[in-house]
Write an enzyme that holds these catalytic residues in place. Sequence first.
Site, mmCIF file in Angstrom:
data_model
loop_
_atom_site.group_PDB
_atom_site.id
_atom_site.type_symbol
_atom_site.label_atom_id
_atom_site.label_comp_id
_atom_site.label_asym_id
_atom_site.label_seq_id
_atom_site.Cartn_x
_atom_site.Cartn_y
_atom_site.Cartn_z
ATOM 1 N N ASN A 273 19.532 44.908 36.592
ATOM 2 C CA ASN A 273 20.238 43.839 36.104
ATOM 3 C C ASN A 273 20.082 42.366 37.031
ATOM 4 O OD1 ASN A 273 22.056 44.800 37.659
ATOM 5 N ND2 ASN A 273 23.992 44.323 36.342
ATOM 6 N N GLU B 48 27.946 50.744 44.443
ATOM 7 C CA GLU B 48 28.597 49.557 43.699
ATOM 8 C C GLU B 48 28.189 50.079 42.174
ATOM 9 O OE1 GLU B 48 30.095 46.810 44.526
ATOM 10 O OE2 GLU B 48 29.717 46.835 46.703
ATOM 11 N N CYS C 211 27.914 43.809 36.042
ATOM 12 C CA CYS C 211 28.814 44.556 36.423
ATOM 13 C C CYS C 211 30.229 43.911 36.453
ATOM 14 C CB CYS C 211 28.612 45.333 37.724
ATOM 15 S SG CYS C 211 28.320 44.165 38.951
ATOM 16 N N GLU D 188 30.058 44.731 49.916
ATOM 17 C CA GLU D 188 28.739 44.019 50.085
ATOM 18 C C GLU D 188 29.059 42.560 50.401
ATOM 19 O OE1 GLU D 188 26.028 45.522 47.459
ATOM 20 O OE2 GLU D 188 25.431 47.113 48.738
#
Length: 483
Positions: free
Chosen positions: A157, A255, A289, A463
């Site tokens: 994505n 993640e 997400c 991150e």
Amino acid sequence: MKIKNTDLLKECCYINGQWVSENSGAKMPVYNPANQEIISHVPKMGGDETRMAIEAADAALPEWKAKTAQERSEIMLRWYELMKENQEDLAILMTLEQGKPLAEARGEIAYGANFIEWFAHEAKRIYGDMIPAKSTSQRIMVIKQPIGVVAAITPWNFPSAMITRKCGPALAVGCTIVIKPSPESPLSALALCQLADQAGFPPGVINCITGDAKSIGAEMTSNSIVRKLSFTGSTAVGKLLLEQCASTVKKVSLELGGNAPFIVFPDADLDLAVKGAMLCKFRNTGQTCISANRFYIHTDIHDAFVEKFKTEISQLKVGDGFEADVGQGPLITQAAFDKVSAHVADATKNGAIIELGGAEHEKGGTFFQPTLLTGLIDSMLISKEETFGPVAGICRFSSDDEVIKLANDTNSGLASYIYTKDLSRAIRISEALEYGMVGVNEAAISSELAPFGGVKESGLGREGSHYGVDDFLELKYVLLGGI
Ligand code: NAP
């Protein structure tokens, strides 16, 4: 759409500074999700080639970590400049293989490149500590050292930014890396490697393998040379990889998926809330997400919000990401389309009302109509799982306590959004939400400057920002005596 720098279109993997094919010539097609045409092929590699890449990364590690931070930083900044110079071509490749509107793809290249620039500078700020000891003849020194060879597995994505978000901190602190991109979007990853090669990274510092996920993943997780796995993708695969890493006790960052609540309180600026809702629901066709997955709108402003949101959604142009003014592209695959359709069918079966859309778009293929549903209840699939598509489902609420309970009633805990003009409510609700990230009157929360990540089953680690280097470092305690 043609790219100018044709060197960026790679059909080989990048191992030890070389462009290599699979020995038997096995390949996988890469499709354009807007029309299902084959754009290109990439090698179908497996465990053996992954081992080669890991060994190359291991061989490159001593030289790379021995460089000064300034030297690593300079190479990273050259990579960053090349990404900026090639922004248009990289964006074209991304829209071709991933389907997002070209303007969004340009945005992702800029966003992704920023991680390399930010961490290039952060390389110079990996500070340790000196701790007073119990004895005057001793000092406790704490130094930070690169963890070693990193394996990175990324989704389709955000085909570029999910790679730079891992490479930035890993390379800055002196780690070397083996990347496995998604088979849906490998061209963006390979193009980044071409630019890395041009930027002057020594052979083996960055490697990229395409192919069979299970065998690549099995090697990455079982090979004891790899000291750290950094994964972005679904929660189900994240759990599996976490288990697989147990045998070699690797440091793992995950993640994973989200199920973001988007809460609008009665005192909110409704225009701002609708603007945020459009961005965080329809960007990337709802395939992010941190996409809002559940809209909780206070009952006093519910109808006004729905009306404004509906007007905005109805103006969204759906089409091939290369067409002018397109705001929503195709879904990535037929499976993604089927999941979105199933969520809408389940919601309507359980009483939701379709205010707009709700079905396949007239363009066919994997294009889905921008959809607005009202009457969402928490037992519906759309409330419980990530829909990952252009469907906004709205639920009414009446009190702060009620909405906090509803919002937290999930195993996910990635992003959340609240709209209110009341500062004390903003602080109270932000603190009560069980999420790694909260956007207050703001839906564009991703940035290289801030720690991105989730709690509960949305992941481990962060991150971006100065926190982003921690996952790629080991602390070493040295006791200095005889002083
Ligand atoms: P996915 O199916 O989990 O795949 C992600 C990556 O893992 C792909 O490269 C995939 O390769 C690979 N993979 C799958 N099974 C594997 C295995 N057994 N061993 C090793 N690798 C394996 O997720 P996706 O559909 O690509 O991405 C969408 C998901 O990512 C959503 O849930 C989204 O929320 C999440 N996401 C999270 C973040 C975040 O920062 N939290 C950011 C973006 C996306 P194959 O496709 O070849 O199987």
